[in-house]
Design a protein around this motif. Structure first.
Motif, PDB file in Angstrom:
ATOM      1  N   LEU A 173       0.714  -1.113  -0.180  1.00 32.68           N
ATOM      2  CA  LEU A 173       0.121  -0.044   0.078  1.00 32.68           C
ATOM      3  C   LEU A 173       0.825   1.273  -0.093  1.00 32.68           C
ATOM      4  CD1 LEU A 173      -3.045   0.517   0.037  1.00 32.68           C
ATOM      5  CD2 LEU A 173      -2.698   1.029   2.522  1.00 32.68           C
ATOM      6  N   GLY A 174       1.881   1.323   0.930  1.00 32.03           N
ATOM      7  CA  GLY A 174       2.765   2.628   0.824  1.00 32.03           C
ATOM      8  C   GLY A 174       3.273   2.870  -0.429  1.00 32.03           C
ATOM      9  N   THR A 175       3.711   1.934  -1.191  1.00 33.28           N
ATOM     10  CA  THR A 175       4.342   2.285  -2.296  1.00 33.28           C
ATOM     11  C   THR A 175       3.272   2.641  -3.552  1.00 33.28           C
ATOM     12  OG1 THR A 175       6.414   1.163  -2.237  1.00 33.28           O
ATOM     13  CG2 THR A 175       5.675   1.059  -4.444  1.00 33.28           C
ATOM     14  N   CYS A 176       1.869   2.107  -3.463  1.00 38.68           N
ATOM     15  CA  CYS A 176       0.942   2.055  -4.287  1.00 38.68           C
ATOM     16  C   CYS A 176       0.638   3.623  -4.410  1.00 38.68           C
ATOM     17  CB  CYS A 176      -0.227   1.395  -4.019  1.00 38.68           C
ATOM     18  SG  CYS A 176      -0.161  -0.420  -4.414  1.00 38.68           S
ATOM     19  N   ALA A 177       0.748   4.203  -3.442  1.00 45.60           N
ATOM     20  CA  ALA A 177       0.241   5.589  -3.204  1.00 45.60           C
ATOM     21  C   ALA A 177       0.823   6.585  -4.219  1.00 45.60           C
ATOM     22  CB  ALA A 177       0.520   6.173  -1.770  1.00 45.60           C
ATOM     23  N   TYR A 178       2.082   6.073  -4.633  1.00 44.72           N
ATOM     24  CA  TYR A 178       2.817   7.196  -5.549  1.00 44.72           C
ATOM     25  C   TYR A 178       2.759   6.509  -6.924  1.00 44.72           C
ATOM     26  CZ  TYR A 178       4.195   9.250  -1.280  1.00 44.72           C
ATOM     27  OH  TYR A 178       4.181   9.819  -0.158  1.00 44.72           O
ATOM     28  N   MET A 179       1.952   5.436  -7.417  1.00 46.36           N
ATOM     29  CA  MET A 179       1.907   4.783  -8.448  1.00 46.36           C
ATOM     30  C   MET A 179       0.985   5.548  -9.456  1.00 46.36           C
ATOM     31  SD  MET A 179       2.148   0.534  -7.920  1.00 46.36           S
ATOM     32  CE  MET A 179       0.650   0.172  -8.938  1.00 46.36           C
ATOM     33  N   ASP A 226      -8.152   1.905   1.956  1.00 46.39           N
ATOM     34  CA  ASP A 226      -7.896   0.582   1.558  1.00 46.39           C
ATOM     35  C   ASP A 226      -7.113   0.803   0.206  1.00 46.39           C
ATOM     36  OD1 ASP A 226     -10.136   0.591  -0.182  1.00 46.39           O
ATOM     37  OD2 ASP A 226     -11.178  -0.384   1.095  1.00 46.39           O
ATOM     38  N   TRP A 227      -6.728  -0.158  -0.400  1.00 47.17           N
ATOM     39  CA  TRP A 227      -6.057  -0.255  -1.821  1.00 47.17           C
ATOM     40  C   TRP A 227      -7.033   0.040  -2.765  1.00 47.17           C
ATOM     41  CZ3 TRP A 227      -6.385  -3.015  -6.364  1.00 47.17           C
ATOM     42  CH2 TRP A 227      -5.185  -3.014  -7.170  1.00 47.17           C
ATOM     43  N   ALA A 228      -8.045  -0.242  -2.905  1.00 48.13           N
ATOM     44  CA  ALA A 228      -9.157  -0.067  -3.965  1.00 48.13           C
ATOM     45  C   ALA A 228      -9.560   1.637  -3.837  1.00 48.13           C
ATOM     46  CB  ALA A 228     -10.456  -0.786  -3.950  1.00 48.13           C
ATOM     47  N   THR A 229      -9.868   2.017  -2.778  1.00 44.60           N
ATOM     48  CA  THR A 229     -10.082   3.538  -2.662  1.00 44.60           C
ATOM     49  C   THR A 229      -8.584   4.329  -2.917  1.00 44.60           C
ATOM     50  OG1 THR A 229     -11.193   2.871  -0.453  1.00 44.60           O
ATOM     51  CG2 THR A 229     -10.838   5.290  -1.128  1.00 44.60           C
ATOM     52  N   LEU A 230      -7.866   4.077  -2.685  1.00 47.66           N
ATOM     53  CA  LEU A 230      -6.564   4.668  -3.057  1.00 47.66           C
ATOM     54  C   LEU A 230      -6.209   4.578  -4.711  1.00 47.66           C
ATOM     55  CD1 LEU A 230      -4.242   6.149  -2.158  1.00 47.66           C
ATOM     56  CD2 LEU A 230      -2.790   3.968  -1.961  1.00 47.66           C
ATOM     57  N   MET A 231      -6.708   3.463  -5.380  1.00 41.58           N
ATOM     58  CA  MET A 231      -6.534   3.197  -6.943  1.00 41.58           C
ATOM     59  C   MET A 231      -7.381   4.121  -7.414  1.00 41.58           C
ATOM     60  SD  MET A 231      -6.938  -0.167  -8.853  1.00 41.58           S
ATOM     61  CE  MET A 231      -8.861   0.090  -8.944  1.00 41.58           C
ATOM     62  N   CYS A 232      -8.658   4.113  -6.688  1.00 42.64           N
ATOM     63  CA  CYS A 232      -9.693   5.232  -7.360  1.00 42.64           C
ATOM     64  C   CYS A 232      -9.464   6.378  -7.536  1.00 42.64           C
ATOM     65  CB  CYS A 232     -11.030   4.855  -6.814  1.00 42.64           C
ATOM     66  SG  CYS A 232     -12.056   3.315  -7.526  1.00 42.64           S
TER      67      CYS A 232
END
Ligand code: ATP
Ligand code: MG
Length: 288
Positions: A173-179, A226-232
């Motif tokens: 998750l930490g890294t996804c945030a900057y993806m 969560d991951w999905a919210t961040l991705m959206c």
């Protein structure tokens, strides 16, 4: 080699990351201080070691004052009852800690400092991309500062090994945030290298915006999505608004980085010529 790894003396814990602990270590023979990243690899498979070996080869090839030097990569050679093992990365010690640490203390940075961060990271990316390396994990905790105040990029390659061992929906998750948006969506990106380079530019844009607004810009302070919210939020939201108080140069620079369509996004070469990173080029002091 293994011999000299066993002679490292742990002096202090410098930080914790994704399944890793970083130690400040002393190497007696050379009378030098290094940083040692100890990464616990949970699903211990030959794949992981093989990938780690490949990454180690790339890491050793990289030699630039803009990139934190990784001197050696080694595996522990032993596996515990959970089938887990350890990987060691012996790195250049960066006395000043990370941009993350600086943001924890100061929360926000003045534009002059942000401009220097931008310039250093772009120059580092320019070097990496010229050697065909996509970093893939540009974020504040991977931008480190040495005793001279110079900022360098750390931890590429390491992140690839971690990615292959973690559940992407939780630990990563930490890294996804900057993806970038295209990294989430196969329809936006077929995986070619140019798109990979563009992903590093997106991450830089998020980092710079974070330095300006004082918190991770896609979520409100205190929120833990969560991951999905961040991705959206990354792919669809218009919450990447740049504050009115920012200078026109900053606004223009960051919007070039945060262009959702990677083919339309600013390239490293274009951004290195942008007025935002050239306005303070004469003044040393912030991040080298
Ligand atoms: P990731 O594993 O995705 O890189 P992370 O960057 O949050 O996650 P680590 O790379 O393990 O975690 O680093 C944790 C902290 O340790 C950093 O934020 C930094 O403060 C410190 N650190 C890491 N590498 C060094 C280094 N070479 N010299 C000095 N401090 C370091
Ligand atoms: Mg890191």
């Amino acid at each position: 080699d293994v011999e000299s790894f066993s002679k490292l003396e742990k002096l202090a814990v410098l930080g914790h990351g994704n399944g890793a602990t970083i130690y400040k270590v002393w190497h007696c023979q050379t009378a030098s201080i290094y940083a040692l990243k100890v990464l616990r690899v949970d699903q211990h498979t030959t794949d992981v070691w093989q990938q780690a070996g490949q990454e180690a080869e790339i890491l050793k090839r990289v030699d630039s004052p803009l990139i934190v030097k990784c001197h050696a990569v080694l595996n522990s050679g032993c596996i515990d009852s959970d089938n887990a093992g350890e990987l060691y990365f012996l790195m250049e010690y960066m006395e000043g800690g990370s941009l993350q640490d600086i943001l924890c203390i100061h929360r926000k940075l003045p534009e002059e400092a942000i401009s220097r961060v931008a310039r250093r990271v772009l120059e580092g990316l320019c070097y990496l991309h010229s050697t065909k390396i996509v970093h893939r994990d540009i974020k504040p905790s991977n931008l480190l500062i040495n005793s001279k105040g110079e900022l360098k990029i750390a931890d590429f390659g390491v992140s690839q090994v971690v990615a292959s061992t973690c559940d992407p929906h939780v630990s990563y998750l930490g890294t996804c945030a900057y993806m970038s948006p295209e990294r989430f969506d196969p329809e936006r990106w077929d995986g070619d290298k140019e798109g990979g380079f563009a992903g590093d530019v997106w991450s830089l844009g998020i980092v710079l915006l974070e330095c300006h607004v004082g918190h991770f810009p896609l979520i409100s302070p205190g929120e833990t999505p969560d991951w999905a919210t961040l991705m959206c939020a990354i792919c669809f939201s218009d919450r990447l608004e740049i504050p009115e108080t920012a200078s026109p140069e900053f606004k223009s620079f960051v919007s070039r980085c945060l262009e959702k369509d990677w083919r339309a996004r600013g390239t490293v070469d274009e951004l290195l010529r942008h007025p935002f990173v050239n306005k303070s080029s004469g003044t040393k002091g912030w991040f080298g």
